[in-house]
Scaffold this active site. Structure first.
Site, PDB file in Angstrom:
ATOM      1  N   ASP A  10       2.288  33.719  68.267  1.00 35.10           N
ATOM      2  CA  ASP A  10       2.199  34.200  69.758  1.00 35.10           C
ATOM      3  C   ASP A  10       0.689  34.330  70.048  1.00 35.10           C
ATOM      4  O   ASP A  10      -0.183  34.037  69.220  1.00 35.10           O
ATOM      5  CB  ASP A  10       2.675  35.370  69.803  1.00 35.10           C
ATOM      6  CG  ASP A  10       2.340  36.187  71.286  1.00 35.10           C
ATOM      7  OD1 ASP A  10       2.446  35.375  72.255  1.00 35.10           O
ATOM      8  OD2 ASP A  10       1.993  37.193  71.253  1.00 35.10           O
ATOM      9  N   ASP A  12      -1.318  36.057  73.548  1.00 33.78           N
ATOM     10  CA  ASP A  12      -1.700  37.344  73.894  1.00 33.78           C
ATOM     11  C   ASP A  12      -1.384  38.442  73.101  1.00 33.78           C
ATOM     12  O   ASP A  12       0.028  38.816  72.837  1.00 33.78           O
ATOM     13  CB  ASP A  12      -0.969  37.802  75.362  1.00 33.78           C
ATOM     14  CG  ASP A  12      -2.023  36.489  76.218  1.00 33.78           C
ATOM     15  OD1 ASP A  12      -3.014  36.131  76.084  1.00 33.78           O
ATOM     16  OD2 ASP A  12      -1.064  36.302  77.538  1.00 33.78           O
TER      17      ASP A  12
END
Length: 263
Positions: A10, A12
């Site tokens: 991922d 953010d």
């Protein structure tokens, strides 16, 4: 023993504290640029993170404001302009050094590259924001680190929907249990689990106290070995504050059926 073929990152909150140090500040700068009196403090932005996607977050917030445009079309148009300005200010903050990668991220990526563990990005943030962050920290050839990159523009449904992970796995031509996702939020972890992926959670600033269900491992970050479940040995790398590394991910992946809902 089950083999770990790929690590799916991922962006953010996982690669960097982008929400706290980047996006929130950039949204406030966008409000200011359009002469709006709105400001999102740390607490309010944390509440808004339950809504995935910047435009969606803006429209959700406007729905509760008496000084927001009345019609849905006007709100959408304002959200589009604010989001455009936000992305500009976010990129400026990244270039200025205000947003840095979390400790241990580059080291783990380097171990994966050296040992032939494939990597991919699975994010529903925009490609523009991903490039702004990783060009600064990984260089102009940042994309070469990853075999597959799926961003917000590439999916119809954002996390916690598993679409982004389905696309990444299809691109890698891997089954879910041949890979491992690294996430920081309950919505990201839920997306990975819905795709039947084992997931390691490195808690970010906004999710330090969040409840996670069914993760393979949960801890404070790759920067330290203390505070992880399942517990990490304190002497594997010579100190209890040594980094979490690829060997740890491989061990968790091999033993995940004893600590995860996945079989």
């Amino acid at each position: 023993m089950r083999q770990l073929n790929a690590v799916l990152w991922d962006v953010d909150g996982t690669l960097a504290e982008t929400e706290r140090d980047g996006h929130r500040v950039a949204f406030n700068l966008a409000f200011e640029a359009l002469g709006l009196p709105w400001r999102w403090d740390v607490a309010r932005y944390g509440e808004l993170l339950t809504v995935t996607g910047g435009r969606e977050r803006l429209q959700h917030d406007m729905a509760s404001r008496t000084d927001a445009p009345v019609t849905a079309r006007e709100r959408l148009m304002l959200a589009e302009e604010l989001h455009r300005l936000k992305n500009h200010h976010y990129a400026e903050r990244v270039r200025s050094g205000a947003v840095v990668l979390r400790p241990g991220v580059v080291e783990l990526m380097g171990q994966c590259a050296e040992r032939g563990v494939r990597m991919a990005l699975a994010t529903t943030t925009s490609r523009m924001n991903v490039e702004a962050l990783l060009r600064v920290h990984l260089g102009s050839r940042w994309a070469s680190w990853f075999e597959v990159i799926v961003c917000g523009e590439d999916v119809r449904h954002k996390k916690p929907d598993p679409e982004v992970y389905h696309q990444v796995l299809a691109g890698l031509k891997l089954r879910p249990l041949q890979a491992l996702a690294i996430e920081d939020s309950p919505m990201g972890a839920a997306a990975a689990r819905a795709a039947e992926l084992p997931v390691v959670v490195t808690r970010s600033a906004y999710f330090e106290q969040a409840i996670f269900d069914g993760a393979t491992a949960i801890g404070p970050g790759l920067h330290q070995r203390r505070g992880w479940r399942p517990a990490l040995s304190m002497d594997q790398q010579g100190a209890d504050d040594a980094l979490v590394g690829l060997d740890d991910l491989i061990d968790w992946h091999a033993q995940m059926d004893s600590v995860s809902q996945f079989s």
